[in-house]
Design a protein around this motif. Sequence first.
Motif, PDB file in Angstrom:
ATOM      1  N   SER A   1      -7.481   2.822   4.979  1.00 22.64           N
ATOM      2  CA  SER A   1      -8.081   4.067   4.477  1.00 22.64           C
ATOM      3  C   SER A   1      -7.692   4.309   3.012  1.00 22.64           C
ATOM      4  O   SER A   1      -8.473   4.856   2.239  1.00 22.64           O
ATOM      5  CB  SER A   1      -7.765   5.240   5.400  1.00 22.64           C
ATOM      6  OG  SER A   1      -6.660   5.930   4.963  1.00 22.64           O
ATOM      7  N   VAL A   2      -6.492   3.830   2.614  1.00 27.06           N
ATOM      8  CA  VAL A   2      -6.086   3.966   1.208  1.00 27.06           C
ATOM      9  C   VAL A   2      -7.028   3.174   0.281  1.00 27.06           C
ATOM     10  O   VAL A   2      -7.293   3.581  -0.850  1.00 27.06           O
ATOM     11  CB  VAL A   2      -4.606   3.514   1.020  1.00 27.06           C
ATOM     12  CG1 VAL A   2      -4.223   3.398  -0.446  1.00 27.06           C
ATOM     13  CG2 VAL A   2      -3.667   4.474   1.734  1.00 27.06           C
TER      14      VAL A   2
ATOM     15  N   PHE B   1       0.767   5.202   1.038  1.00 29.54           N
ATOM     16  CA  PHE B   1      -0.023   6.230   1.728  1.00 29.54           C
ATOM     17  C   PHE B   1      -0.119   7.480   0.859  1.00 29.54           C
ATOM     18  O   PHE B   1       0.669   7.680  -0.067  1.00 29.54           O
ATOM     19  CB  PHE B   1       0.622   6.607   3.077  1.00 29.54           C
ATOM     20  CG  PHE B   1       0.616   5.507   4.109  1.00 29.54           C
ATOM     21  CD1 PHE B   1      -0.323   4.484   4.073  1.00 29.54           C
ATOM     22  CD2 PHE B   1       1.537   5.516   5.152  1.00 29.54           C
ATOM     23  CE1 PHE B   1      -0.334   3.481   5.030  1.00 29.54           C
ATOM     24  CE2 PHE B   1       1.536   4.520   6.114  1.00 29.54           C
ATOM     25  CZ  PHE B   1       0.606   3.491   6.057  1.00 29.54           C
ATOM     26  N   LEU B   2      -1.068   8.365   1.203  1.00 27.11           N
ATOM     27  CA  LEU B   2      -1.286   9.591   0.423  1.00 27.11           C
ATOM     28  C   LEU B   2      -0.037  10.463   0.347  1.00 27.11           C
ATOM     29  O   LEU B   2       0.197  11.143  -0.644  1.00 27.11           O
ATOM     30  CB  LEU B   2      -2.440  10.400   1.037  1.00 27.11           C
ATOM     31  CG  LEU B   2      -3.820   9.732   0.936  1.00 27.11           C
ATOM     32  CD1 LEU B   2      -4.879  10.596   1.610  1.00 27.11           C
ATOM     33  CD2 LEU B   2      -4.181   9.439  -0.521  1.00 27.11           C
TER      34      LEU B   2
ATOM     35  N   ILE C   1       0.850  -1.206   0.000  1.00 27.19           N
ATOM     36  CA  ILE C   1       0.000   0.000   0.000  1.00 27.19           C
ATOM     37  C   ILE C   1       0.881   1.251   0.000  1.00 27.19           C
ATOM     38  O   ILE C   1       1.922   1.280   0.666  1.00 27.19           O
ATOM     39  CB  ILE C   1      -0.905  -0.008   1.256  1.00 27.19           C
ATOM     40  CG1 ILE C   1      -1.931  -1.152   1.187  1.00 27.19           C
ATOM     41  CG2 ILE C   1      -1.562   1.339   1.509  1.00 27.19           C
ATOM     42  CD1 ILE C   1      -3.121  -0.922   0.289  1.00 27.19           C
TER      43      ILE C   1
ATOM     44  N   LYS D   1      -4.305   3.251   8.402  1.00 32.17           N
ATOM     45  CA  LYS D   1      -3.982   4.032   7.207  1.00 32.17           C
ATOM     46  C   LYS D   1      -3.987   3.156   5.952  1.00 32.17           C
ATOM     47  O   LYS D   1      -4.395   3.603   4.874  1.00 32.17           O
ATOM     48  CB  LYS D   1      -2.623   4.725   7.370  1.00 32.17           C
ATOM     49  CG  LYS D   1      -2.736   6.001   8.195  1.00 32.17           C
ATOM     50  CD  LYS D   1      -1.431   6.419   8.764  1.00 32.17           C
ATOM     51  CE  LYS D   1      -0.709   7.479   8.005  1.00 32.17           C
ATOM     52  NZ  LYS D   1       0.539   7.880   8.689  1.00 32.17           N
TER      53      LYS D   1
END
Length: 235
Positions: free
Chosen positions: A194-195, A158-159, A156, A191
């Motif tokens: 949330s992605v 993250f933003l 993943i 997190k």
Amino acid sequence: MSIERLDKFLSSQTSISRNEIKTSIYKNQVTINGEIIKDTSRKVNPETDIIMLNGQQILYKKNLYIMLNKPKNTVSATKDNKDKTVIDIIPKNLYRKNLFPVGRLDKDTEGLLIITDDGEFSHRITSPKKEIYKVYEATINRKLTNSDIENFSNGIIFLDGTKCLPAKLEIISDYKALVTICEGKFHQVKKMFSVINAQVCELKRIKIGNLSLDENLQVGQSRELTPQEIKSIFD
Ligand code: URA
């Protein structure tokens, strides 16, 4: 351990302060090899002497390793001005100085947390390079799909661009999954979900290496780890 002062040894192995230990010595509550000791500065060899305090033998342990079933509403710190810490809830008979949590669980995360006073052991568990995998049981606010498994296994991002190592996602029911990671980034599991547009409603750590949370340990309870359990973390 080398030869040490009696009062220093006893306070290092218990939750009792050096002044309280001195009082116990003056009250004839301390014996070495069966002999009542009056001298607080008496030297002891903790590896060969039988040292008793209030009728209880105090065995020398270089380090202490505790399994805690962490409850919600406690913070993974040694001190906090506002909240109860995981150290505050260690019972007196297990407590001694310099204990700290191995890594961090969020305030609202439950489950397996190891408490120790051994810094090198802690580093071996928390450093991603050592590849000690941690397993979390997560309850999510939407149905999980096979593409979620693929996203986790691809790593993943993250933003802010931070890339996570590939992680294993096992779906155990529509809204529940096991997540296996060896990193400990801040709020990592939350997190990661949330992605992929999912929110974690409940999070519980159930395993570190090959050490599983003892199901007989009620939330908030703790106990010492056995030597076999300590070894199993790294097996
Ligand atoms: N990941 C989280 O988001 N929270 C934790 O407490 C542990 C891992």
